[in-house]
Design an enzyme around this catalytic site. Structure first.
Site, PDB file in Angstrom:
ATOM      1  N   LYS A 166      -5.688  38.026  40.862  1.00  0.00           N
ATOM      2  CA  LYS A 166      -6.937  38.721  41.166  1.00  0.00           C
ATOM      3  C   LYS A 166      -6.833  39.378  42.543  1.00  0.00           C
ATOM      4  O   LYS A 166      -6.771  38.698  43.565  1.00  0.00           O
ATOM      5  CB  LYS A 166      -8.126  37.748  41.176  1.00  0.00           C
ATOM      6  CG  LYS A 166      -9.438  38.526  41.156  1.00  0.00           C
ATOM      7  CD  LYS A 166     -10.592  37.835  41.821  1.00  0.00           C
ATOM      8  CE  LYS A 166     -10.624  37.966  43.296  1.00  0.00           C
ATOM      9  NZ  LYS A 166     -10.971  39.302  43.805  1.00  0.00           N
ATOM     10  N   GLY A 217      -5.370  35.353  52.333  1.00  0.00           N
ATOM     11  CA  GLY A 217      -6.661  35.900  52.744  1.00  0.00           C
ATOM     12  C   GLY A 217      -7.152  35.212  53.999  1.00  0.00           C
ATOM     13  O   GLY A 217      -6.353  34.721  54.803  1.00  0.00           O
ATOM     14  N   SER A 218      -8.455  35.154  54.141  1.00  0.00           N
ATOM     15  CA  SER A 218      -9.035  34.661  55.392  1.00  0.00           C
ATOM     16  C   SER A 218      -9.045  33.131  55.450  1.00  0.00           C
ATOM     17  O   SER A 218      -8.985  32.452  54.420  1.00  0.00           O
ATOM     18  CB  SER A 218     -10.460  35.191  55.529  1.00  0.00           C
ATOM     19  OG  SER A 218     -11.245  34.671  54.481  1.00  0.00           O
ATOM     20  N   GLY A 222      -9.764  30.429  52.509  1.00  0.00           N
ATOM     21  CA  GLY A 222      -8.691  29.449  52.304  1.00  0.00           C
ATOM     22  C   GLY A 222      -9.233  28.023  52.269  1.00  0.00           C
ATOM     23  O   GLY A 222      -8.796  27.197  51.456  1.00  0.00           O
ATOM     24  N   GLU A 239      -1.945  31.314  52.688  1.00  0.00           N
ATOM     25  CA  GLU A 239      -1.440  32.220  53.733  1.00  0.00           C
ATOM     26  C   GLU A 239      -2.661  32.865  54.359  1.00  0.00           C
ATOM     27  O   GLU A 239      -3.285  33.748  53.765  1.00  0.00           O
ATOM     28  CB  GLU A 239      -0.533  33.294  53.119  1.00  0.00           C
ATOM     29  CG  GLU A 239       0.756  32.768  52.518  1.00  0.00           C
ATOM     30  CD  GLU A 239       1.782  32.354  53.571  1.00  0.00           C
ATOM     31  OE1 GLU A 239       1.497  32.418  54.786  1.00  0.00           O
ATOM     32  OE2 GLU A 239       2.871  31.936  53.160  1.00  0.00           O
ATOM     33  N   CYS A 273      -1.637  40.436  58.992  1.00  0.00           N
ATOM     34  CA  CYS A 273      -1.907  39.044  59.401  1.00  0.00           C
ATOM     35  C   CYS A 273      -1.104  38.675  60.627  1.00  0.00           C
ATOM     36  O   CYS A 273      -1.591  37.969  61.505  1.00  0.00           O
ATOM     37  CB  CYS A 273      -1.618  38.091  58.243  1.00  0.00           C
ATOM     38  SG  CYS A 273      -0.008  38.365  57.495  1.00  0.00           S
ATOM     39  N   GLN A 320     -15.370  45.483  57.835  1.00  0.00           N
ATOM     40  CA  GLN A 320     -14.301  45.241  58.808  1.00  0.00           C
ATOM     41  C   GLN A 320     -14.424  46.216  59.980  1.00  0.00           C
ATOM     42  O   GLN A 320     -14.198  45.840  61.130  1.00  0.00           O
ATOM     43  CB  GLN A 320     -12.946  45.365  58.102  1.00  0.00           C
ATOM     44  CG  GLN A 320     -11.764  44.895  58.934  1.00  0.00           C
ATOM     45  CD  GLN A 320     -11.856  43.439  59.345  1.00  0.00           C
ATOM     46  OE1 GLN A 320     -12.472  42.635  58.678  1.00  0.00           O
ATOM     47  NE2 GLN A 320     -11.276  43.111  60.485  1.00  0.00           N
ATOM     48  N   GLU A 370      -9.810  36.561  65.317  1.00  0.00           N
ATOM     49  CA  GLU A 370      -8.891  37.539  64.724  1.00  0.00           C
ATOM     50  C   GLU A 370      -9.635  38.855  64.523  1.00  0.00           C
ATOM     51  O   GLU A 370     -10.579  38.926  63.731  1.00  0.00           O
ATOM     52  CB  GLU A 370      -8.390  37.038  63.361  1.00  0.00           C
ATOM     53  CG  GLU A 370      -7.420  38.018  62.722  1.00  0.00           C
ATOM     54  CD  GLU A 370      -7.013  37.645  61.301  1.00  0.00           C
ATOM     55  OE1 GLU A 370      -7.829  37.099  60.547  1.00  0.00           O
ATOM     56  OE2 GLU A 370      -5.846  37.920  60.942  1.00  0.00           O
TER      57      GLU A 370
END
Ligand code: NAD
Length: 467
Positions: A166, A217-218, A222, A239, A273, A320, A370
């Site tokens: 997905k 992802g974030s 996660g 990750e 990332c 973002q 981040e």
């Protein structure tokens, strides 16, 4: 063009559609099908059926991985054209990403895995073999949608798993294109790709037949994924985000490193990332490096992917963009100096120019969080021990780098950084054969290389008595 999902070897639409926005224009340019919970179940069931035979023939899987690599290469231009529209990156960068995806398939097609023999004496042999897990859920973000999908598909397939993927709702189209290209190569059910929002990802991750969730992802998502895995004790690879420090020592030649530092922070408009997200520079070389970064920022061509001169595209999505703007505004309120950039470009596209921010320190959000965009805080330090302490004072631990004229010193110092990859005199260099992953909140587990392959397996000890 009508985009479709792939379930059980078929192209599927649902009658419901979601807009996909071109960030260079801030307006929809295409639509993708909105996957349903029933689609998730159908796809996972198909993957579970396909698994029973797919897992049995490693030679076939290697052959198919090689064919996938070739098929992706044959479609580099068409996939890249859509990638640059849905993600925003310039065409050359989009093409590089698709070539990279093809390279990952080739690498795993050829990765040799030997069983490990622990003992072989007159009495018995003990060896460790690797076994696939079953159905893998692969959930990906919007910054590198194609190559990050390849990072999951190729090792998962080599190990014998089947996959339901997905992509992010911001960049679903290229994953759908890849799925429709590869569906004629692999057997039905081995690859399923569904488009939809976050809730579809949650449904997929929680499906009882899914044995492993491979997520990129974030950090916030996660943590949810880890929660979903609990009931069935599903395997997870996470990750997640990073806030990579780069530490520049006093012995560098500013002219040699400044441009490399700049691109280590701003490649893909900072939406990497492992981009440099905090730059610590020794006071002796601070002024020329800040000046050089600001000059580069001012002359970098920011624009749409359709302009061949564009070096940096837009931020991928409005949320973002607003986040990057709010972090820079917050830094300004805390006394930051803006050496270049510092405000969104006018117009409907989500453009934010490369922004160099000084006079900030820990405690300011742009340093602590981040940013994942085109803003870089540059911090001055006197003692390298302090820089290392500050660099490590974070929940993140994805990557980090040390820049120095003394390579041995760099190799020693970078090991003081709490992170999954430590680079010396460069940053963001990622290869298929080296493990990639984060420490602390930047993730759990590894992708790539034999470690990435092993992450899609359980091991079995085979202990056989002789005589
Ligand atoms: P995100 O966490 O918002 O979304 C990632 C994916 O998860 C999307 O497909 C999304 O639809 C899905 N998702 C969201 N909520 C979910 C839920 N509750 N259950 C299941 N799936 C869900 O992240 P993003 O904004 O797309 O990506 C940016 C982040 O990804 C940054 O933090 C970046 O650093 C990180 N990232 C990490 C790596 C790495 O390898 N460590 C690589 C690229 C990006």
């Amino acid at each position: 063009m009508e985009y479709s999902m792939v379930i059980d070897g078929r192209s599927v639409t649902t009658g419901e559609w979601d807009d996909v926005i071109n960030p260079a224009k801030g307006e929809p340019f295409a639509q993708c099908p909105r996957g349903t919970q029933a689609n998730v179940d159908e796809a996972v069931q198909a993957a579970a059926r396909a698994y029973t035979t797919w897992r049995t023939d490693e030679a076939l899987r290697r052959q198919k991985l090689g064919e996938c690599a070739q098929a992706i290469q044959q479609h580099v231009s068409d996939i890249a054209a859509v990638l640059s529209q849905e993600q925003g990156k310039p065409m050359t960068a989009a093409m590089a990403e698709i070539f990279g995806a093809s390279m990952w398939f080739s690498y795993f097609a050829n990765l040799q895995i030997e069983p490990e023999t622990l003992s072989d004496d007159g009495e018995k042999t003990i060896k460790v073999v690797r076994k696939p897990l079953g159905v893998v859920a692969a959930i990906t973000p919007w910054n590198f949608p194609v190559i990050l999908l390849a990072w999951k598909l190729a090792p998962a397939w080599l190990a014998g798993n089947t996959v339901v993927a997905k992509p992010s709702p911001y960049t679903p189209l290229t994953s759908l294109m890849v799925a429709n290209i590869l569906k004629s190569i692999v057997p039905a059910g081995v690859l399923n790709v569904l488009s939809g929002g976050n809730e579809l990802g949650a449904t997929l991750a929680q499906h009882p037949l899914v044995r492993k969730i491979s997520f990129t992802g974030s950090v916030a998502t996660g943590k949810k994924i880890m929660g979903y895995a609990v009931d069935d004790l599903k395997r997870v690879t996470l990750e997640l985000g990073g806030n990579d420090p780069a530490i520049v020592l006093d012995d560098v030649n500013p002219q040699e490193v400044t441009e490399r530092l700049f691109w280590s922070a701003f490649q893909n408009s900072g939406q990497v990332c492992t981009a440099v997200k905090r730059l610590y520079v020794h006071e002796k070389v601070y002024e020329p490096i800040v000046k050089g970064l600001a000059e580069l920022a001012k002359k970098t061509k920011v624009g749409p992917a359709t302009d061949p001169d564009t070096q940096l595209g837009p931020i991928n999505n409005k949320m973002q963009l607003e986040r990057v703007a709010s972090l820079v505004d917050d830094a300004k309120k805390h006394g930051a100096r803006i050496e270049a950039g510092g405000a969104r470009l006018e117009g409907s596209g989500y453009f934010y120019p490369p922004t160099i921010v000084t006079n900030v320190s820990a405690g300011v959000r742009l340093v602590d969080e981040e940013q994942f965009g085109t803003a870089l805080p540059v911090l001055k330090y006197t003692k390298v021990e302090d820089a290392i302490t500050q660099a490590n004072a974070t929940h993140y631990g994805l990557g980090g780098s040390v820049w120095t004229g003394n390579r041995d010193k760099g190799i020693a110092l970078v090991q003081e950084l709490e992170c999954g990859t430590g680079w010396v005199n460069h940053h963001m260099d990622i290869t298929p054969y080296a493990p990639f992953g984060g420490s602390k909140w930047s993730g759990i587990g590894y992708e790539n290389g034999k470690w990435g392959y092993e992450a899609f397996t359980d091991l079995q000890v085979v202990n056989a008595k002789k005589g």
